[in-house]
Design a protein around this motif. Structure first.
Motif, PDB file in Angstrom:
ATOM      1  N   SER A 217      32.133 -28.464  66.317  1.00 58.45           N
ATOM      2  CA  SER A 217      32.520 -27.402  66.915  1.00 58.45           C
ATOM      3  C   SER A 217      33.359 -26.479  65.834  1.00 58.45           C
TER       4      SER A 217
ATOM      5  N   GLU B 170      36.347 -25.280  66.088  1.00 60.29           N
ATOM      6  CA  GLU B 170      37.698 -25.900  65.908  1.00 60.29           C
ATOM      7  C   GLU B 170      37.671 -27.301  64.909  1.00 60.29           C
TER       8      GLU B 170
ATOM      9  N   ARG C 105      40.039 -19.103  59.617  1.00 62.55           N
ATOM     10  CA  ARG C 105      39.488 -18.470  60.657  1.00 62.55           C
ATOM     11  C   ARG C 105      37.964 -18.490  60.693  1.00 62.55           C
TER      12      ARG C 105
ATOM     13  N   GLU D  97      34.538 -17.263  63.026  1.00 62.08           N
ATOM     14  CA  GLU D  97      33.870 -16.509  64.032  1.00 62.08           C
ATOM     15  C   GLU D  97      32.442 -17.303  64.467  1.00 62.08           C
TER      16      GLU D  97
ATOM     17  N   ARG E 251      32.289 -15.834  69.454  1.00 63.66           N
ATOM     18  CA  ARG E 251      33.481 -16.957  69.573  1.00 63.66           C
ATOM     19  C   ARG E 251      34.599 -16.847  68.465  1.00 63.66           C
TER      20      ARG E 251
ATOM     21  N   THR F 106      37.955 -18.733  66.256  1.00 63.81           N
ATOM     22  CA  THR F 106      39.109 -19.861  66.168  1.00 63.81           C
ATOM     23  C   THR F 106      39.989 -19.737  64.953  1.00 63.81           C
ATOM     24  N   GLN F 107      41.093 -20.022  64.884  1.00 66.19           N
ATOM     25  CA  GLN F 107      42.165 -19.998  63.871  1.00 66.19           C
ATOM     26  C   GLN F 107      42.738 -21.252  63.839  1.00 66.19           C
TER      27      GLN F 107
ATOM     28  N   VAL G 174      46.301 -24.418  66.695  1.00 65.29           N
ATOM     29  CA  VAL G 174      44.894 -24.108  66.976  1.00 65.29           C
ATOM     30  C   VAL G 174      44.915 -22.870  67.984  1.00 65.29           C
TER      31      VAL G 174
ATOM     32  N   SER H 239      42.137 -20.149  69.764  1.00 69.38           N
ATOM     33  CA  SER H 239      40.789 -19.941  70.058  1.00 69.38           C
ATOM     34  C   SER H 239      40.717 -18.620  70.986  1.00 69.38           C
TER      35      SER H 239
ATOM     36  N   ARG I  55      42.663 -14.484  73.284  1.00 67.46           N
ATOM     37  CA  ARG I  55      43.218 -15.713  72.356  1.00 67.46           C
ATOM     38  C   ARG I  55      43.864 -16.699  73.292  1.00 67.46           C
TER      39      ARG I  55
ATOM     40  N   TRP J 273      36.629 -29.801  72.261  1.00 65.77           N
ATOM     41  CA  TRP J 273      36.655 -28.155  71.911  1.00 65.77           C
ATOM     42  C   TRP J 273      35.559 -27.291  72.511  1.00 65.77           C
TER      43      TRP J 273
ATOM     44  N   TYR K 142      36.184 -24.410  75.585  1.00 64.89           N
ATOM     45  CA  TYR K 142      35.747 -23.089  75.570  1.00 64.89           C
ATOM     46  C   TYR K 142      34.860 -22.610  76.723  1.00 64.89           C
TER      47      TYR K 142
END
Length: 315
Positions: A83, A85, A108, A110, A144, A146-147, A157, A159, A200, A215, A219
């Motif tokens: 994933s 994440e 980060r 995408e 999609r 996530t950071q 985390v 997302s 987010r 994860w 989502y």
């Protein structure tokens, strides 16, 4: 270390970070004849003991950004991409634990979705549908996000997604608002409600001692609850719909404490067809791209602290 100074006034180095941005990595997992795609855009930002490189130019504590790029590709092979994440967690942990001068890593990501192309029945001229499991078309629904942030002790985390365009063609009203001498907008009792969702959500998973969420499942479930709330809310304002979308996520996903949405109102105005002798019975609209109303808010679990930036472009 003493900062470089101007006469009578010190000039100090403030917050700083460096890394390699937008590393495009595509991972193909070959499960026999069936292939799976993960398509990511990964940005790495590192911070720590970096004063010397700014003040004197010494690179003694600097891990080259080219190395961070190479690490992204090597980890795609070594760890795979279960994933976005989990991949970001692997990277953040590596940079902080393997390099003493690096105290904090922010990853980060995408993710661009692909779906398998449906094929026709087998015949004598073409490869049959039962043989084709390697052809895909790029999905156009949303990106999609996530950071992952890690400082050696705790994780954060966050997302989300962007560019998810949704519309209700009815069950939306807008009336009873404040009016002054500059107000020209007519009250609407049956209108189109459309927006392009940028959202987010922050997980309450903060350290390795806790079991991490699934994860991928999370989502999918967040997106499901978000869309169901949009569809099932009889809306008297976009603000009301936004709140219901966030509340549905908080109430159904225990792993999430905070949700922030930025929802531009994609206005659809009825076209005046009377000059042509035609009646427009809520059928023909002009889709205006600008200016647009912009509705933004954070929805929190009771007792949680707001941490997602107000400006989602900063995340």
């Amino acid at each position: 270390m003493t900062a470089t100074s101007r006469p009578g006034r010190p000039v100090l180095l403030g917050q700083n970070q460096y890394g390699k941005a937008e590393n495009r990595v595509v991972k193909i997992t070959r499960d026999g004849d069936t292939h799976h795609i993960k398509d990511l855009n990964v940005s790495v930002a590192l911070s720590g003991d970096m004063e010397d490189v700014h003040y004197s130019g010494s690179n003694a504590n600097v891990l080259p950004t080219d190395t961070t790029k190479n690490t992204v590709y090597a980890f795609a092979k070594e760890h795979g991409i279960e994933s976005a994440e989990q991949f970001g967690i692997h990277l953040a942990r590596h940079f902080v634990t393997s390099q003493e001068p690096i105290h904090r890593a922010r990853i980060r990501i995408e993710e661009y979705a692909w779906e398998r192309i449906a094929t026709s029945d087998a015949n004598s001229r073409f490869i049959g549908a039962d043989e084709v499991r390697h052809s895909f078309v790029r999905k156009g629904q949303e990106t999609r996000l996530t950071q992952i942030t890690y400082d050696g002790e705790s994780w954060e985390v966050v997302s989300g997604l962007k560019d998810l365009v949704v519309m209700n063609s009815t069950n939306s009203e807008f009336w009873g608002y404040v009016k002054d001498k500059y107000t020209t907008l007519q009250e609407a009792y049956d209108r189109i409600l459309a927006t392009e969702v940028s959202g987010r959500w922050r997980f309450n998973w903060t350290d390795d001692e806790q079991k991490a969420p699934n994860w991928e499942k999370s989502y999918g479930q967040v997106k499901k609850h978000m869309l169901q709330a949009f569809a099932e809310t009889y809306s008297l304002s976009l603000q009301q719909t936004l709140y219901q979308m966030g509340a549905r996520i908080i109430n159904n996903r225990a792993e999430i404490d905070e949700v922030r949405f930025s929802l531009p109102n994609k206005h659809h105005f009825l076209v005046d067809l009377e000059p042509f002798g035609l009646k427009n019975d809520n059928e023909v609209y002009f889709a205006a791209d600008r200016p647009y109303g912009l509705i933004e808010a954070t929805i929190l679990r009771d007792g949680a602290e707001a941490r997602i930036p107000v400006d989602l472009t900063n995340l």
